[in-house]
Motif scaffolding. Structure first.
Motif, mmCIF file in Angstrom:
data_model
loop_
_atom_site.group_PDB
_atom_site.id
_atom_site.type_symbol
_atom_site.label_atom_id
_atom_site.label_comp_id
_atom_site.label_asym_id
_atom_site.label_seq_id
_atom_site.Cartn_x
_atom_site.Cartn_y
_atom_site.Cartn_z
ATOM 1 N N GLN A 1 -4.979 -4.070 -0.882
ATOM 2 C CA GLN A 1 -5.244 -3.115 0.205
ATOM 3 C C GLN A 1 -5.995 -1.903 -0.310
ATOM 4 O OE1 GLN A 1 -5.050 -3.632 3.238
ATOM 5 N NE2 GLN A 1 -3.710 -5.409 3.342
ATOM 6 N N CYS B 1 -1.957 6.208 5.862
ATOM 7 C CA CYS B 1 -2.941 6.521 6.894
ATOM 8 C C CYS B 1 -2.217 6.476 8.246
ATOM 9 C CB CYS B 1 -4.092 5.531 6.843
ATOM 10 S SG CYS B 1 -4.894 5.520 5.233
ATOM 11 N N CYS C 1 0.843 -1.187 0.000
ATOM 12 C CA CYS C 1 0.000 0.000 0.000
ATOM 13 C C CYS C 1 0.884 1.246 0.000
ATOM 14 C CB CYS C 1 -0.894 -0.001 1.241
ATOM 15 S SG CYS C 1 -2.001 1.423 1.256
ATOM 16 N N TYR D 1 -2.756 5.792 11.240
ATOM 17 C CA TYR D 1 -2.932 4.733 12.240
ATOM 18 C C TYR D 1 -2.465 3.357 11.744
ATOM 19 C CZ TYR D 1 -6.789 4.272 9.017
ATOM 20 O OH TYR D 1 -7.501 4.161 7.860
ATOM 21 N N CYS D 2 -2.114 3.249 10.461
ATOM 22 C CA CYS D 2 -2.078 1.916 9.845
ATOM 23 C C CYS D 2 -0.675 1.338 9.677
ATOM 24 C CB CYS D 2 -2.783 1.987 8.490
ATOM 25 S SG CYS D 2 -2.890 0.380 7.704
HETATM 26 FE FE1 SF4 Z 1 -3.232 1.545 3.151
HETATM 27 FE FE2 SF4 Z 1 -5.727 0.928 3.935
HETATM 28 FE FE3 SF4 Z 1 -3.763 1.028 5.719
HETATM 29 FE FE4 SF4 Z 1 -4.649 3.287 4.628
HETATM 30 S S1 SF4 Z 1 -5.848 1.857 5.952
HETATM 31 S S2 SF4 Z 1 -2.483 2.716 4.885
HETATM 32 S S3 SF4 Z 1 -5.116 2.600 2.561
HETATM 33 S S4 SF4 Z 1 -3.923 -0.402 4.032
#
Ligand code: SF4
Ligand code: SAM
Length: 492
Positions: A228, A188, A184, A190-191
């Protein structure tokens, strides 16, 4: 030891986390079966135990640590057992796994899954060497008193998605997953996914078409395309090509929309060039979900009228802090356009409650957005800080009981919305693809194209068939119906 081990080796593989992990697990099993392994149904029967793990929330990691802790006890009786943690948690926790779980032999990240047969062979080789050294009076022992043969393989930037692993395995059934991209490129706040799964890389379209045609030929009736953020498919291929050339995406699309291979184009290709009756995809990032996509969905007969479009929050302040790249208004406008172009679309979403700094006012904005959209389904998660993400540097300042309470409030609202949607379908005739047997004899479970689950009763075997059902009752979670007619096995 080696001959015996080679002759009767069997593997038990448990999967945690998302659908991408489920498909990865099938690929791992396919490779190992091609090497002569058998699948063990129970860990007690296996020579190799693997856990394919998820790191998206701390809870998922703790479950995997706990499970492997339990399974480690099996090594007391059978020291030759091989224990491995693979997937995202392996990438993130690396050495910490060997420290917390000293009996684990193998740690392999998502990009190293294709190497698993070699990595397992390496463990055997190392063990043999250690035993050889033991014979000469020198012992290399781990904390458990066993000869050490630990192997760690992590940190490659991405999986070679243009090379199919040798061997193919699919869980038997009616529906199948097809991975179309890895990694990805979003960030984001938090991710953890960009860290564990690396840079985005798309799989060549010809391979995808071939795989889907093979699945249709083998009797599968539905394929879900996985990535993703499937909406940015085509940005970067393994050979370096892709639509993000020096001229930029939009300019190229305007010049000649047909020469570019992006996600809407991929949907059209699959619709034209394969015989799969039903096509779904997940996950879509709202920023990249455009009218071009909605038009392709409307015009491709095989693409189901259903979209999972994670919104995460209804508050612009929180969306900005999450770095999602859209406002609540922009999201709502997309939904309006989607509903106009694809009537009857079923909508689901992901929402995070308790992101750092989320006030009651922010939370109310999410409640209002849910109220306005009336999703068919929503997955609500309590925010959990992930090491190394930007959000983890901020104070996790929403107390756990508040997260819990917000979670419950959203779930209750969603339950009411789902019930209302299902009730509205009472008396309607819907087309369902029967995906599996129901819990009781003579019951069958299928899904409408909009992704509503329906249970019908029939003494006949309906598995894999597309049938018409008359909806008799709708609860918050399921529809119940009577078999009304068959549709010659096709949902197109
Ligand atoms: Fe990527 Fe989805 Fe994580 Fe955002 S939430 S960084 S789009 S995997
Ligand atoms: N790629 C998808 C997207 O962009 O929405 C989904 C990725 S993630 C594997 C699935 C869901 O987990 C996200 O949509 C988000 O709601 C949730 N999630 C991710 N990180 C989280 C975190 N740190 N705490 C709580 N939930 C999280």
């Amino acid at each position: 030891m080696s001959n015996n081990w080679m002759m009767r080796r069997s593997v038990f593989l448990a999967t945690y986390g998302c659908q991408m992990n489920e498909r990865d697990s099938e690929e791992v099993l396919g490779m190992l079966i091609a090497q002569g392994y058998k699948i063990a149904e129970q860990p007690e029967e296996a020579d190799v135990i693997l856990l394919n793990t998820c790191s998206v929330r701390q809870h998922a990691e703790e479950r995997a640590f706990g499970k492997m802790g339990e399974l480690s006890a099996l090594k007391q009786e059978r020291p030759e057992l091989v224990l491995g943690i693979i997937g995202c948690m392996a990438e993130l926790q690396q050495e910490a796994i060997f420290k917390r779980l000293p009996r684990v032999d193998l740690v392999a990240g998502p990009a190293e899954l294709y190497d698993l047969p070699y990595l397992l062979a390496e463990i055997q080789e190392k063990r043999q060497r250690n035993i050889g050294v033991q014979g000469s009076g020198f012992r290399v022992l781990g904390q458990t008193g066993q000869p050490t043969a630990k192997v760690m393989a992590v940190g490659r930037p991405f999986r070679p998605l243009d090379q199919r692993p040798v061997g193919d395995y699919r869980r038997p059934g009616v529906t199948a997953f097809v991975t179309i991209m890895e990694g990805c490129d979003k960030a984001c706040a938090y991710c953890i996914v960009p860290k564990t799964r690396g840079q985005e890389i798309s799989r060549p379209a010809e391979d995808i078409l071939q795989e889907i045609n093979a699945l249709a030929g083998a009797g599968y009736r539905q394929v879900t395309l996985l990535g993703q953020n499937v909406n940015s498919y085509g940005k970067r291929f393994p050979d370096g090509g892709g639509y993000k050339g020096p001229l930029g995406r939009l300019r190229l699309l305007e010049e000649d929309p047909d020469t570019l291979l992006d996600f809407p184009q991929l949907l059209r290709l699959i619709d034209r060039r394969t015989a799969i009756p039903r096509l779904r995809f997940t996950t879509s990032h709202p920023f990249d979900a455009t009218e071009r996509l909605f038009r392709a969905m409307a015009e491709c007969a095989s693409v189901c009228e259903s979209l999972h479009l994670p919104v995460q929050s209804g508050s612009d302040r929180i969306l900005r802090a999450m770095r999602r790249g859209y406002t609540a208004r922009a999201y709502l406008e997309k939904i309006e356009s989607l509903r106009r172009l694809v009537p009857g679309i079923g909508l689901s979403t992901d929402i995070i409650v308790g992101f750092p700094g989320e006030t009651e006012e922010d939370f109310q904005a999410t409640v209002r957005l849910m109220q306005e959209i009336r999703y068919d389904n929503a997955y609500v998660f309590k925010y959990s800080p992930r090491p190394g993400t930007d959000a983890a540097a901020r104070e996790d300042d929403v107390p756990q009981p508040v997260k819990e309470e917000r979670n419950q409030r959203l779930l209750a609202r969603q339950e009411a919305a789902s019930q209302e949607r299902h009730r509205a379908l009472e008396g309607a005739r819907v087309e369902i693809l029967v995906e599996e047997r129901g819990r009781f004899d003579g019951q069958w479970f299928g899904r409408t194209r909009a992704n509503h689950g329906v249970i019908v009763a029939s003494p006949e075997d309906l598995l894999g068939q597309t049938v018409q059902a008359q909806v008799t009752r709708g609860t918050a979670h399921t529809l119940f119906g009577e078999l009304a007619a068959r549709c010659n096995g096709s949902s197109r």
